[in-house]
Design a protein around this motif. Structure first.
Motif, PDB file in Angstrom:
ATOM      1  N   ARG A  18       0.817  -1.425  -0.102  1.00 57.43           N
ATOM      2  CA  ARG A  18       0.115   0.029  -0.090  1.00 57.43           C
ATOM      3  C   ARG A  18       0.759   1.190   0.044  1.00 57.43           C
ATOM      4  O   ARG A  18       0.427   2.290  -0.786  1.00 57.43           O
ATOM      5  CB  ARG A  18      -0.964   0.043   1.262  1.00 57.43           C
ATOM      6  N   ALA A  21       2.219   1.710  -3.389  1.00 54.05           N
ATOM      7  CA  ALA A  21       1.238   2.193  -4.269  1.00 54.05           C
ATOM      8  C   ALA A  21       0.747   3.585  -4.134  1.00 54.05           C
ATOM      9  O   ALA A  21       0.257   4.114  -5.149  1.00 54.05           O
ATOM     10  CB  ALA A  21      -0.034   1.227  -4.225  1.00 54.05           C
ATOM     11  N   ARG A  22       1.299   3.934  -3.160  1.00 52.25           N
ATOM     12  CA  ARG A  22       0.927   5.547  -2.924  1.00 52.25           C
ATOM     13  C   ARG A  22       1.672   6.462  -3.803  1.00 52.25           C
ATOM     14  O   ARG A  22       1.517   7.554  -4.099  1.00 52.25           O
ATOM     15  CB  ARG A  22       0.999   5.981  -1.585  1.00 52.25           C
ATOM     16  N   HIS A  26       2.619   1.627 -10.965  1.00 54.86           N
ATOM     17  CA  HIS A  26       2.495   0.249 -10.671  1.00 54.86           C
ATOM     18  C   HIS A  26       3.177  -0.282  -9.581  1.00 54.86           C
ATOM     19  O   HIS A  26       4.406  -0.068  -9.832  1.00 54.86           O
ATOM     20  CB  HIS A  26       2.492  -0.429 -12.127  1.00 54.86           C
ATOM     21  N   PHE A  52      -5.463  -8.100  -3.274  1.00 50.76           N
ATOM     22  CA  PHE A  52      -5.115  -6.960  -4.146  1.00 50.76           C
ATOM     23  C   PHE A  52      -5.432  -7.436  -5.663  1.00 50.76           C
ATOM     24  O   PHE A  52      -5.513  -6.739  -6.545  1.00 50.76           O
ATOM     25  CB  PHE A  52      -3.518  -6.702  -4.264  1.00 50.76           C
ATOM     26  N   ARG A  53      -6.310  -8.612  -5.743  1.00 46.88           N
ATOM     27  CA  ARG A  53      -6.701  -8.988  -6.929  1.00 46.88           C
ATOM     28  C   ARG A  53      -7.667  -7.845  -8.060  1.00 46.88           C
ATOM     29  O   ARG A  53      -7.601  -8.203  -9.064  1.00 46.88           O
ATOM     30  CB  ARG A  53      -7.259 -10.114  -6.804  1.00 46.88           C
ATOM     31  N   ASP A  54      -8.332  -7.213  -7.198  1.00 48.11           N
ATOM     32  CA  ASP A  54      -9.171  -6.132  -7.889  1.00 48.11           C
ATOM     33  C   ASP A  54      -8.378  -4.715  -8.192  1.00 48.11           C
ATOM     34  O   ASP A  54      -9.001  -3.943  -8.641  1.00 48.11           O
ATOM     35  CB  ASP A  54     -10.181  -5.844  -7.071  1.00 48.11           C
ATOM     36  N   ASP A  55      -7.197  -4.809  -7.664  1.00 43.99           N
ATOM     37  CA  ASP A  55      -6.268  -3.576  -8.246  1.00 43.99           C
ATOM     38  C   ASP A  55      -5.386  -3.644  -9.308  1.00 43.99           C
ATOM     39  O   ASP A  55      -4.443  -4.177  -9.192  1.00 43.99           O
ATOM     40  CB  ASP A  55      -5.586  -3.118  -6.643  1.00 43.99           C
ATOM     41  N   SER A  56      -5.993  -2.989 -10.177  1.00 44.68           N
ATOM     42  CA  SER A  56      -5.127  -3.186 -11.590  1.00 44.68           C
ATOM     43  C   SER A  56      -3.641  -2.762 -11.624  1.00 44.68           C
ATOM     44  O   SER A  56      -2.990  -2.810 -12.362  1.00 44.68           O
ATOM     45  CB  SER A  56      -5.999  -2.500 -12.679  1.00 44.68           C
ATOM     46  N   ARG A  57      -3.220  -1.651 -10.520  1.00 39.93           N
ATOM     47  CA  ARG A  57      -1.895  -1.382 -10.539  1.00 39.93           C
ATOM     48  C   ARG A  57      -0.990  -2.028  -9.868  1.00 39.93           C
ATOM     49  O   ARG A  57       0.141  -1.777  -9.469  1.00 39.93           O
ATOM     50  CB  ARG A  57      -2.146   0.367  -9.656  1.00 39.93           C
ATOM     51  N   ILE A  58      -1.639  -3.067  -9.213  1.00 38.29           N
ATOM     52  CA  ILE A  58      -0.791  -4.015  -8.086  1.00 38.29           C
ATOM     53  C   ILE A  58      -0.881  -5.437  -8.807  1.00 38.29           C
ATOM     54  O   ILE A  58      -1.931  -6.029  -8.917  1.00 38.29           O
ATOM     55  CB  ILE A  58      -1.338  -4.116  -6.681  1.00 38.29           C
ATOM     56  N   SER A  59       0.572  -5.818  -9.043  1.00 34.70           N
ATOM     57  CA  SER A  59       0.721  -7.162  -9.575  1.00 34.70           C
ATOM     58  C   SER A  59       1.395  -8.055  -8.357  1.00 34.70           C
ATOM     59  O   SER A  59       2.422  -7.578  -7.926  1.00 34.70           O
ATOM     60  CB  SER A  59       1.540  -7.273 -10.877  1.00 34.70           C
TER      61      SER A  59
END
Length: 180
Positions: A18, A21-22, A26, A52-59
């Motif tokens: 997190r 990500a701030r 990506h 984090f599966r629904d956050d497209s910025r995090i793999s």
């Protein structure tokens, strides 16, 4: 006890992702299995993936291999826990596993842990860094009188300019004088 440690580790990893990500568009997170916890690494990675599966910025990289590589512009960055290969052998691992990326990049770094102390060397065009521990010594290290400075280590890479620098935040050592 294992469940408590696992839960706290997942909380810490979620916090780190997190925070990153701030600051970044990506984030790629990879949990590398080590000699003490190969199954726990899978549990932590799976927990991060679900969170984090629904956050497209995090793999969350779920590859179970012992080695991780990322080509980022002029940089080739590798990582492994370090229990299967010596620091001086890492450049050969990188060249064998990533030959095309090796040829395209100008700067190559390989990070490892396992040794529970900070070391660094350059070999064959690769800067190899063995990071020190974050945690207090385990029973094996403590019973052998081993003491390493604890801390967090960060390297900053620019996509076109290469490595920009590194920073460390040290943590006070665990000693018999300051235990509670």
């Amino acid at each position: 006890r294992h469940a408590k440690v696992l839960i706290e580790t997942v909380y810490a990893c979620v916090d780190v992702v997190r925070i990153l990500a701030r600051r970044h568009r990506h984030v790629v997170a990879r949990v590398l299995p080590g000699n003490h916890d190969p199954e726990t690494a899978i549990a932590i990675a799976t927990s991060l993936y679900m969170g984090f599966r629904d956050d497209s910025r995090i793999s969350i990289d779920l590859d179970p291999s012992l080695f991780w590589f990322m080509e980022w512009g002029v940089n080739l960055i590798g990582a492994t826990h370090g229990h299967t290969v010596k620091l001086a052998q890492l450049p050969l691992v990188m060249a064998a596993q990533m030959p095309e990326a090796w040829g395209r990049t100008q700067f190559r770094y390989f990070f490892t842990g396992h040794g529970h102390r900070f070391l660094g060397l350059e070999e064959g065009g690769v800067r190899c860094v063995q990071l020190g521990p974050v945690t207090a010594p385990d029973q094996f290290a403590a019973s052998g009188g081993r003491a390493s400075m604890r801390g967090l280590h960060m390297n900053l890479f620019d996509k076109t300019a290469g490595p920009l620098g590194a920073a460390m935040r040290m943590i006070a050592p665990a000693t018999l004088e300051n235990r509670t």
